[in-house]
Scaffold this motif. Structure first.
Motif, PDB file in Angstrom:
ATOM      1  N   GLN A 218      48.451  22.265  35.092  1.00  0.00           N
ATOM      2  CA  GLN A 218      48.358  21.670  33.756  1.00  0.00           C
ATOM      3  C   GLN A 218      47.197  20.694  33.625  1.00  0.00           C
ATOM      4  O   GLN A 218      46.528  20.678  32.578  1.00  0.00           O
ATOM      5  CB  GLN A 218      49.685  21.002  33.403  1.00  0.00           C
ATOM      6  CG  GLN A 218      50.837  21.996  33.258  1.00  0.00           C
ATOM      7  CD  GLN A 218      52.171  21.341  33.002  1.00  0.00           C
ATOM      8  OE1 GLN A 218      52.256  20.131  32.804  1.00  0.00           O
ATOM      9  NE2 GLN A 218      53.238  22.131  33.014  1.00  0.00           N
ATOM     10  N   PRO A 219      46.875  19.858  34.628  1.00  0.00           N
ATOM     11  CA  PRO A 219      45.668  19.018  34.497  1.00  0.00           C
ATOM     12  C   PRO A 219      44.393  19.832  34.347  1.00  0.00           C
ATOM     13  O   PRO A 219      43.525  19.487  33.524  1.00  0.00           O
ATOM     14  CB  PRO A 219      45.676  18.208  35.801  1.00  0.00           C
ATOM     15  CG  PRO A 219      47.112  18.158  36.215  1.00  0.00           C
ATOM     16  CD  PRO A 219      47.673  19.481  35.812  1.00  0.00           C
ATOM     17  N   TRP A 220      44.249  20.913  35.109  1.00  0.00           N
ATOM     18  CA  TRP A 220      43.076  21.758  34.954  1.00  0.00           C
ATOM     19  C   TRP A 220      43.060  22.418  33.581  1.00  0.00           C
ATOM     20  O   TRP A 220      41.997  22.555  32.952  1.00  0.00           O
ATOM     21  CB  TRP A 220      43.048  22.823  36.039  1.00  0.00           C
ATOM     22  CG  TRP A 220      42.346  22.430  37.293  1.00  0.00           C
ATOM     23  CD1 TRP A 220      42.884  22.275  38.536  1.00  0.00           C
ATOM     24  CD2 TRP A 220      40.950  22.133  37.442  1.00  0.00           C
ATOM     25  NE1 TRP A 220      41.929  21.907  39.449  1.00  0.00           N
ATOM     26  CE2 TRP A 220      40.719  21.815  38.804  1.00  0.00           C
ATOM     27  CE3 TRP A 220      39.872  22.105  36.556  1.00  0.00           C
ATOM     28  CZ2 TRP A 220      39.463  21.469  39.297  1.00  0.00           C
ATOM     29  CZ3 TRP A 220      38.612  21.765  37.046  1.00  0.00           C
ATOM     30  CH2 TRP A 220      38.416  21.453  38.394  1.00  0.00           C
ATOM     31  N   LEU A 221      44.225  22.835  33.095  1.00  0.00           N
ATOM     32  CA  LEU A 221      44.299  23.463  31.774  1.00  0.00           C
ATOM     33  C   LEU A 221      43.819  22.512  30.686  1.00  0.00           C
ATOM     34  O   LEU A 221      43.064  22.908  29.780  1.00  0.00           O
ATOM     35  CB  LEU A 221      45.730  23.930  31.501  1.00  0.00           C
ATOM     36  CG  LEU A 221      46.000  24.527  30.116  1.00  0.00           C
ATOM     37  CD1 LEU A 221      45.130  25.745  29.880  1.00  0.00           C
ATOM     38  CD2 LEU A 221      47.477  24.886  29.962  1.00  0.00           C
ATOM     39  N   VAL A 222      44.239  21.262  30.747  1.00  0.00           N
ATOM     40  CA  VAL A 222      43.807  20.275  29.747  1.00  0.00           C
ATOM     41  C   VAL A 222      42.297  20.063  29.838  1.00  0.00           C
ATOM     42  O   VAL A 222      41.603  19.962  28.806  1.00  0.00           O
ATOM     43  CB  VAL A 222      44.574  18.949  29.949  1.00  0.00           C
ATOM     44  CG1 VAL A 222      43.998  17.859  29.054  1.00  0.00           C
ATOM     45  CG2 VAL A 222      46.063  19.150  29.650  1.00  0.00           C
ATOM     46  N   ARG A 223      41.765  20.027  31.044  1.00  0.00           N
ATOM     47  CA  ARG A 223      40.315  19.871  31.191  1.00  0.00           C
ATOM     48  C   ARG A 223      39.573  21.064  30.596  1.00  0.00           C
ATOM     49  O   ARG A 223      38.518  20.902  29.955  1.00  0.00           O
ATOM     50  CB  ARG A 223      39.955  19.713  32.668  1.00  0.00           C
ATOM     51  CG  ARG A 223      40.404  18.398  33.276  1.00  0.00           C
ATOM     52  CD  ARG A 223      40.071  18.300  34.745  1.00  0.00           C
ATOM     53  NE  ARG A 223      38.636  18.336  34.983  1.00  0.00           N
ATOM     54  CZ  ARG A 223      38.077  18.259  36.194  1.00  0.00           C
ATOM     55  NH1 ARG A 223      38.860  18.135  37.266  1.00  0.00           N
ATOM     56  NH2 ARG A 223      36.776  18.303  36.327  1.00  0.00           N
ATOM     57  N   PHE A 224      40.098  22.258  30.784  1.00  0.00           N
ATOM     58  CA  PHE A 224      39.469  23.438  30.196  1.00  0.00           C
ATOM     59  C   PHE A 224      39.525  23.381  28.668  1.00  0.00           C
ATOM     60  O   PHE A 224      38.547  23.725  27.990  1.00  0.00           O
ATOM     61  CB  PHE A 224      40.162  24.703  30.696  1.00  0.00           C
ATOM     62  CG  PHE A 224      39.930  24.996  32.153  1.00  0.00           C
ATOM     63  CD1 PHE A 224      38.772  24.595  32.783  1.00  0.00           C
ATOM     64  CD2 PHE A 224      40.888  25.673  32.897  1.00  0.00           C
ATOM     65  CE1 PHE A 224      38.554  24.853  34.136  1.00  0.00           C
ATOM     66  CE2 PHE A 224      40.677  25.941  34.241  1.00  0.00           C
ATOM     67  CZ  PHE A 224      39.516  25.534  34.857  1.00  0.00           C
ATOM     68  N   LEU A 225      40.663  22.964  28.124  1.00  0.00           N
ATOM     69  CA  LEU A 225      40.786  22.862  26.677  1.00  0.00           C
ATOM     70  C   LEU A 225      39.787  21.868  26.095  1.00  0.00           C
ATOM     71  O   LEU A 225      39.229  22.084  25.011  1.00  0.00           O
ATOM     72  CB  LEU A 225      42.213  22.453  26.298  1.00  0.00           C
ATOM     73  CG  LEU A 225      43.297  23.521  26.454  1.00  0.00           C
ATOM     74  CD1 LEU A 225      44.677  22.890  26.381  1.00  0.00           C
ATOM     75  CD2 LEU A 225      43.154  24.591  25.374  1.00  0.00           C
ATOM     76  N   GLU A 226      39.553  20.801  26.806  1.00  0.00           N
ATOM     77  CA  GLU A 226      38.669  19.764  26.290  1.00  0.00           C
ATOM     78  C   GLU A 226      37.209  20.184  26.272  1.00  0.00           C
ATOM     79  O   GLU A 226      36.377  19.480  25.685  1.00  0.00           O
ATOM     80  CB  GLU A 226      38.836  18.486  27.128  1.00  0.00           C
ATOM     81  CG  GLU A 226      40.171  17.787  26.885  1.00  0.00           C
ATOM     82  CD  GLU A 226      40.400  16.600  27.795  1.00  0.00           C
ATOM     83  OE1 GLU A 226      39.665  16.494  28.808  1.00  0.00           O
ATOM     84  OE2 GLU A 226      41.306  15.791  27.513  1.00  0.00           O
ATOM     85  N   HIS A 227      36.870  21.319  26.871  1.00  0.00           N
ATOM     86  CA  HIS A 227      35.512  21.839  26.739  1.00  0.00           C
ATOM     87  C   HIS A 227      35.198  22.174  25.280  1.00  0.00           C
ATOM     88  O   HIS A 227      34.043  22.056  24.851  1.00  0.00           O
ATOM     89  CB  HIS A 227      35.329  23.091  27.594  1.00  0.00           C
ATOM     90  CG  HIS A 227      35.137  22.808  29.042  1.00  0.00           C
ATOM     91  ND1 HIS A 227      34.149  21.979  29.528  1.00  0.00           N
ATOM     92  CD2 HIS A 227      35.806  23.251  30.136  1.00  0.00           C
ATOM     93  CE1 HIS A 227      34.212  21.922  30.838  1.00  0.00           C
ATOM     94  NE2 HIS A 227      35.223  22.680  31.239  1.00  0.00           N
ATOM     95  N   ARG A 228      36.207  22.631  24.539  1.00  0.00           N
ATOM     96  CA  ARG A 228      35.983  23.035  23.145  1.00  0.00           C
ATOM     97  C   ARG A 228      36.795  22.234  22.139  1.00  0.00           C
ATOM     98  O   ARG A 228      36.438  22.172  20.965  1.00  0.00           O
ATOM     99  CB  ARG A 228      36.327  24.526  22.985  1.00  0.00           C
ATOM    100  CG  ARG A 228      35.379  25.453  23.675  1.00  0.00           C
ATOM    101  CD  ARG A 228      34.015  25.450  23.008  1.00  0.00           C
ATOM    102  NE  ARG A 228      33.858  26.569  22.093  1.00  0.00           N
ATOM    103  CZ  ARG A 228      32.890  26.658  21.192  1.00  0.00           C
ATOM    104  NH1 ARG A 228      32.025  25.676  21.064  1.00  0.00           N
ATOM    105  NH2 ARG A 228      32.787  27.713  20.408  1.00  0.00           N
ATOM    106  N   ILE A 229      37.897  21.661  22.570  1.00  0.00           N
ATOM    107  CA  ILE A 229      38.789  20.954  21.659  1.00  0.00           C
ATOM    108  C   ILE A 229      38.593  19.458  21.856  1.00  0.00           C
ATOM    109  O   ILE A 229      38.993  18.902  22.891  1.00  0.00           O
ATOM    110  CB  ILE A 229      40.272  21.344  21.883  1.00  0.00           C
ATOM    111  CG1 ILE A 229      40.418  22.866  21.894  1.00  0.00           C
ATOM    112  CG2 ILE A 229      41.144  20.712  20.824  1.00  0.00           C
ATOM    113  CD1 ILE A 229      39.969  23.546  20.630  1.00  0.00           C
ATOM    114  N   GLY A 230      37.990  18.814  20.868  1.00  0.00           N
ATOM    115  CA  GLY A 230      37.817  17.364  20.901  1.00  0.00           C
ATOM    116  C   GLY A 230      38.841  16.621  20.082  1.00  0.00           C
ATOM    117  O   GLY A 230      38.835  15.386  20.051  1.00  0.00           O
TER     118      GLY A 230
END
Length: 491
Positions: A218-230
């Motif tokens: 889940q921490p990696w997933l959130v980091r991936f999401l933050e590449h496009r979702i601000g």
């Protein structure tokens, strides 16, 4: 420093000074235009749908033109119109979650409930409920754990998926087919068959990620999401679902791993995770590291990679195993194999004194190196044996429950079962397996009818007449993969 730009749709995006250009189209698995894919769902036809589509079109255009931007104003797109569209996209007969609410119960007072749900989501007072744990049998005899969310959680997740699809459908690679709007299992099968038949493929890596949906970090997933979702509100909403937990045997457990397989948003989150953990890396590896030909097709956590040279295949397999371990994923040791496969595999193995080429399974089919009637190489597909046996066991158990139903009622139900089976498996070169499935189903029906009486005189001639009246004949329904692939992906 990054400049910011605000469009007329209210989207605030951070854009780098040097904007990246559009990714080059891939030859092996090109994608059709993504515009409109995100709205190809079962939505209720209302004026709200038109407003929602028009609003998301601007998001889709901005995402396609600015590949590196982060979208900081997305939360307002989760409105009543989007929630309504998500509600009508749900399965009517889906199992209820811990709230016990069914689709029909919620529809009785739909608009006030959607308005109240929208207020709670926008105010931040919306709290997801734990998902209910259930298990379904797998083809290998094991149990697959599923997480069934409450109905309102499904609605909000569906609305979020509609919004996020507008962004990520323009980002995902062309060889990714699982759980995407406008794409299905047969699109992945067509791409794989066409690539094997038209490209220089001599080696196949059949890879499976072990317990993928339960192992996602889940921490990696959130980091991936933050590449496009601000937009932090979208991130917090997703984190709420990840932390809601699973209810099993009266106990709620929460973990920092997994996405809750079976939830509405889980397939999209899985695709985002593998997009950054695997797809982009594999695309770069194909461009920079491979010395021969290479093709790749991924459907969710099932990956098939083809190579012209054996050394490329072995290097890629080792590199992929190390790459996935960086993101806390592992390849299934028993289901991941490197095999010699392709148009020259049979001749080359015969020269070395080996047997026929090995087979591999993908999307319910077994892939075989065969020959056509003219003696040329032909990629053949047949229904996986374990899938067929599992389906026949389910039919046998259900027929026992329906043993004393009238024959017309049994015939109508079996016709639905057989029609659904043919709709998926009736592909070219699979005719024998289709006829075998129909024969075994007929035999199960015959045995069930004979058990209804000890003095039955039901002969094979009589059951053949009954099945001819009620059950469809086995016939090929799908075109050859190369033909359909050429229509969907014109050169």
């Amino acid at each position: 420093m990054h400049d910011t730009e605000k469009s007329d749709s209210g989207i605030v995006a951070e854009k780098p000074t040097n904007k990246a250009g559009l990714l080059a189209a891939e030859w092996a698995e090109p994608r059709p235009g993504t515009k409109g894919n995100a709205e190809q769902q079962r939505m209720h036809r209302t004026q709200g749908r038109a407003r929602m589509t028009q609003s998301l079109d601007r998001v889709r255009t901005a995402a396609r033109l600015r590949k590196k931007d982060r979208f900081t104003a997305l939360f307002h797109h989760i409105n009543v119109d989007t929630l309504r569209a998500a509600f009508f996209a749900l399965r009517r007969r889906a199992a209820p979650g811990v709230d016990g609410m069914t689709w029909q119960d919620y529809e009785e007072d739909l608009e006030p409930r959607l308005a109240d749900l929208h207020k709670r989501v926008q105010r931040g007072t919306y709290r997801p409920q734990p998902s209910r744990r259930t298990y379904i049998p797998k083809a290998d005899g094991k149990q697959r754990p599923l997480a069934i969310a409450a109905l309102e959680d499904k609605i909000v997740q569906g609305a979020t998926v509609i919004v996020l699809n507008a962004i990520y459908e323009g980002d995902f690679c062309g060889f990714s087919y699982g759980f995407r709007p406008g794409r299905g299992p047969h699109d992945a099968l067509d791409a794989l068959c066409t690539a094997i038949e038209t490209r220089q493929v001599n080696w196949i890596i059949d890879a499976d990620i072990q317990n993928f949906f339960g192992a996602v970090s889940q921490p990696w997933l959130v980091r991936f999401l933050e590449h496009r979702i601000g937009d932090k509100r979208i991130i917090r909403l997703i984190q709420k679902w990840l932390k809601a937990g699973i209810l099993e045997d009266g106990v709620v457990t929460a973990d920092d791993r997994g996405t809750g397989q079976g939830s509405v948003i889980s397939p999209l989150l899985g695709n985002i995770y593998l997009h950054y953990a695997l797809d982009l890396w594999a695309k770069r590896w194909r461009q920079r590291e491979v010395s021969g030909g290479m093709i790749i097709v991924r459907y969710a956590d099932d990956v098939v990679v083809g190579f012209e040279r054996e050394d490329d295949a072995r290097r890629f397999l080792d590199a992929m195993r190390a790459r996935l371990e960086e993101f806390e994923l592992t390849l299934h040791p028993a289901k991941t194999r490197l095999i010699e496969f392709g148009r020259h595999a049979a001749a080359q193995r015969k020269q070395r004194g080996l047997g026929k080429p090995e087979t591999f399974a993908f999307m319910g089919f077994t892939f075989i190196c065969g020959k056509s009637r003219r003696g040329r190489f032909q990629l053949q597909r047949k229904t996986r044996g374990d899938r067929m046996r599992t389906k026949l066991r389910e039919i046998k158990e259900e027929l026992r429950r329906r043993m004393h139903w009238p024959i017309p009622a049994q015939g109508r139900w079996l016709r639905q079962v057989l029609t659904g089976h043919f709709a998926y498996f009736a592909v070219p070169t699979n005719g024998r397996a289709l006829n075998a499935f129909r024969f075994y189903l007929t035999d199960l029906w015959r045995r069930t009818l004979r058990r209804r009486s000890q003095r039955t005189c039901l002969t094979w001639d009589r059951i053949t007449q009954i099945t001819d009246d009620w059950l469809p004949k086995a016939r090929i329904l799908h075109p050859w993969p190369k033909l359909r692939f050429a229509v969907k992906h014109p050169r």
